[in-house]
Write a protein that holds these residues in place. Structure first.
Motif, short mmCIF file in Angstrom:
data_model
loop_
_atom_site.label_atom_id
_atom_site.label_comp_id
_atom_site.label_asym_id
_atom_site.label_seq_id
_atom_site.Cartn_x
_atom_site.Cartn_y
_atom_site.Cartn_z
N ASP A 239 0.75 -1.33 -0.06
CA ASP A 239 -0.09 -0.01 -0.03
C ASP A 239 0.72 1.33 0.14
O ASP A 239 1.65 1.35 0.84
CB ASP A 239 -0.80 -0.05 1.35
N GLY A 240 0.79 2.02 -0.97
CA GLY A 240 1.35 3.27 -0.98
C GLY A 240 0.65 4.51 -0.45
O GLY A 240 1.18 5.47 -0.43
N CYS A 241 -0.36 4.38 0.02
CA CYS A 241 -1.31 5.41 0.37
C CYS A 241 -1.18 5.36 2.10
O CYS A 241 -0.90 6.47 2.73
CB CYS A 241 -2.79 5.22 0.14
N MET A 242 -1.38 4.45 2.65
CA MET A 242 -1.61 4.15 4.32
C MET A 242 -0.36 3.40 4.70
O MET A 242 -0.29 2.03 4.32
CB MET A 242 -2.81 3.84 4.75
N VAL A 243 0.80 3.74 5.61
CA VAL A 243 1.72 2.95 6.16
C VAL A 243 0.79 2.02 7.18
O VAL A 243 -0.06 2.32 7.96
CB VAL A 243 2.32 3.82 6.94
N ALA A 244 1.21 0.84 7.31
CA ALA A 244 0.88 -0.13 8.29
C ALA A 244 2.03 -1.15 8.51
O ALA A 244 2.76 -1.61 7.72
CB ALA A 244 -0.50 -1.00 7.56
N THR A 245 1.92 -1.77 9.68
CA THR A 245 2.99 -2.43 10.22
C THR A 245 2.15 -3.81 11.03
O THR A 245 1.17 -3.99 11.19
CB THR A 245 3.88 -1.93 11.56
N SER A 246 2.94 -4.90 11.11
CA SER A 246 2.08 -5.89 11.88
C SER A 246 1.84 -5.66 13.06
O SER A 246 0.91 -5.94 13.59
CB SER A 246 3.29 -7.13 11.83
N GLU A 247 2.65 -4.83 13.61
CA GLU A 247 2.34 -4.16 15.06
C GLU A 247 0.99 -3.40 15.15
O GLU A 247 -0.08 -3.78 15.90
CB GLU A 247 3.32 -3.31 15.75
N LEU A 248 0.76 -2.84 14.22
CA LEU A 248 -0.46 -2.04 14.03
C LEU A 248 -1.66 -2.96 13.53
O LEU A 248 -2.74 -2.72 14.26
CB LEU A 248 -0.36 -0.91 12.89
N LEU A 249 -1.61 -3.94 12.75
CA LEU A 249 -2.66 -4.84 12.65
C LEU A 249 -3.01 -5.65 13.76
O LEU A 249 -4.09 -5.91 14.12
CB LEU A 249 -2.13 -5.85 11.47
N GLY A 250 -1.95 -5.86 14.54
CA GLY A 250 -2.38 -6.77 16.01
C GLY A 250 -3.20 -5.82 16.77
O GLY A 250 -4.12 -6.18 17.43
N LYS A 251 -3.03 -4.33 16.75
CA LYS A 251 -3.77 -3.65 17.88
C LYS A 251 -5.20 -3.52 17.13
O LYS A 251 -6.11 -3.08 17.80
CB LYS A 251 -3.09 -2.25 17.50
N ILE A 252 -5.29 -3.28 15.56
CA ILE A 252 -6.60 -3.20 15.12
C ILE A 252 -7.53 -4.17 15.33
O ILE A 252 -8.81 -3.80 15.79
CB ILE A 252 -6.46 -3.17 13.58
N VAL A 253 -6.96 -5.37 15.59
CA VAL A 253 -7.84 -6.48 16.19
C VAL A 253 -8.66 -6.17 17.39
O VAL A 253 -9.80 -6.52 17.47
CB VAL A 253 -7.22 -7.84 16.40
N THR A 254 -8.00 -5.43 18.26
CA THR A 254 -8.60 -5.24 19.62
C THR A 254 -9.80 -4.34 19.29
O THR A 254 -10.43 -3.82 20.45
CB THR A 254 -7.65 -4.65 20.51
N ASN A 255 -9.73 -3.60 18.13
CA ASN A 255 -11.13 -2.61 18.01
C ASN A 255 -12.33 -3.35 17.64
O ASN A 255 -13.47 -2.62 17.84
CB ASN A 255 -10.75 -1.83 16.52
N PHE A 256 -12.35 -4.68 17.52
CA PHE A 256 -13.38 -5.43 17.26
C PHE A 256 -13.82 -6.51 18.21
O PHE A 256 -13.26 -6.50 19.46
CB PHE A 256 -13.33 -6.03 16.04
N GLY A 257 -14.86 -7.20 18.22
CA GLY A 257 -15.30 -8.31 19.13
C GLY A 257 -14.61 -9.49 18.70
O GLY A 257 -13.49 -9.73 18.07
N ALA A 258 -15.08 -10.60 19.53
CA ALA A 258 -14.26 -11.74 19.60
C ALA A 258 -14.39 -12.43 18.05
O ALA A 258 -15.17 -12.19 17.42
CB ALA A 258 -14.82 -12.97 20.77
N GLY A 259 -13.32 -13.27 17.54
CA GLY A 259 -13.45 -13.88 16.25
C GLY A 259 -12.77 -12.92 15.29
O GLY A 259 -13.16 -13.19 14.14
N SER A 260 -12.03 -11.91 15.82
CA SER A 260 -11.50 -10.90 14.68
C SER A 260 -10.29 -11.34 14.20
O SER A 260 -9.61 -12.04 14.64
CB SER A 260 -11.75 -9.33 15.37
N ALA A 261 -9.94 -10.76 12.93
CA ALA A 261 -8.56 -10.78 12.37
C ALA A 261 -8.24 -9.88 11.56
O ALA A 261 -9.06 -8.62 11.02
CB ALA A 261 -8.80 -12.14 11.57
#
Length: 290
Positions: A239-261
């Motif tokens: 993605d050339g628009c939005m920077v993302a890291t594995s750490e960020l993706l791990g945090k994003i999961v906590t924004n949702f309920g159980a069973g998220s990815a």
């Protein structure tokens, strides 16, 4: 491409693409894009037993431009609620969004948890993390267009030299992808000055509080999960628009309920649905069936 149906919702006439029958899957596009990019996903959702509906978002032709010029997230969330009702959605409905559609999906899922059983979002992290990412120098360079859109010259810049600005965004955001076909539909949707101003209006509504001379806003701490539903977040590895890291993706999961990815999609940039339609569609359908 002609719409499959028109829906009057929230005092607007929405043009939509539609595939299949069953529980509602509302699919929301971003900037600068149209529902046509999502046809492979719509067809995969239809095969999985959903009524997949993708509207041209408010202000994107052939959907109407709101008379009050309101492009706030609150207005966009109201659109999703009204479309849910007009399309006979129930508690099994799901909401899927990319780019601006992702931002709207986060807010809609949090505001109306009984309307949406699951959420799928792509390419833009939830608001708390977006604000944190925007403090990164590399991300600020990528996000220059957001600040350009606050200026009165933005419309002229986007129409100079047959709209090459929008083409360059696509090529920068999805390196190596040929956007020629997708841009044909984008240019039709944003052909009038009014439609172009509407698309830019999403950014102006969001950044209205940030103006020269204003006190620097404090960056709020990351709140607890805002969406009770299970959620799937997908981000193009290139993605050339939005920077993302594995750490960020791990945090994003906590924004949702159980069973998220949250996952990276290999060999894809910002417009991952266009670049890897089969892989993205398969992952979304598998998540919704889980």
């Amino acid at each position: 491409m002609k719409p499959d149906l028109h829906v009057h919702a929230n005092d607007l006439e929405f043009a939509c693409l539609e595939r299949g029958s069953g529980p509602l899957a509302l699919v929301l596009h971003g900037f600068p894009d149209t529902p046509v990019s999502f046809i492979p996903l719509l067809e995969a959702l239809a095969d999985a037993g959903y009524r997949a509906v993708a509207p041209w978002m408010r202000g994107y032709a052939p959907t109407a431009i709101p008379e009050d010029g309101d492009f706030s997230v609150a207005a966009l969330v109201s659109d999703t609620s009204a479309l849910h009702e007009e399309l006979s959605g129930d508690e099994d409905a799901v909401i899927i969004g990319h780019d601006w559609g992702a931002s709207v999906s986060y807010a809609a899922a949090a505001a109306n948890p009984t309307r949406w059983s699951k959420t799928v979002v792509m390419s833009v992290p939830p608001p708390p993390y977006t604000m944190q990412v925007l403090q990164d120098y590399d991300q600020l360079k990528r996000s220059f267009y957001m600040w350009l859109f606050q200026l009165g010259i933005a419309e002229k810049m986007l129409t100079t030299r047959d709209g090459v600005f929008i083409e360059r965004l696509w090529r920068d955001w999805s390196p190596g992808f040929d956007p020629t076909e997708a841009l044909t539909h984008v240019r039709r949707s944003l052909a009038t000055p009014e439609n172009l101003t509407a698309a830019i209006g999403y950014y102006r509504a969001s950044f209205g509080a940030f103006h020269l001379g204003a006190p620097r806003p404090a960056i709020a701490p990351v709140p607890p999960p805002t969406c009770r539903q299970p959620g799937l977040y997908l981000h193009g590895a290139d993605d050339g628009c939005m920077v993302a890291t594995s750490e960020l993706l791990g945090k994003i999961v906590t924004n949702f309920g159980a069973g998220s990815a949250a996952e990276f999609v290999p060999d894809a940039g910002h417009f991952l649905v266009n670049e890897q339609p089969a892989a993205v569609s398969e992952r979304i359908v598998r998540f919704l069936a889980s």
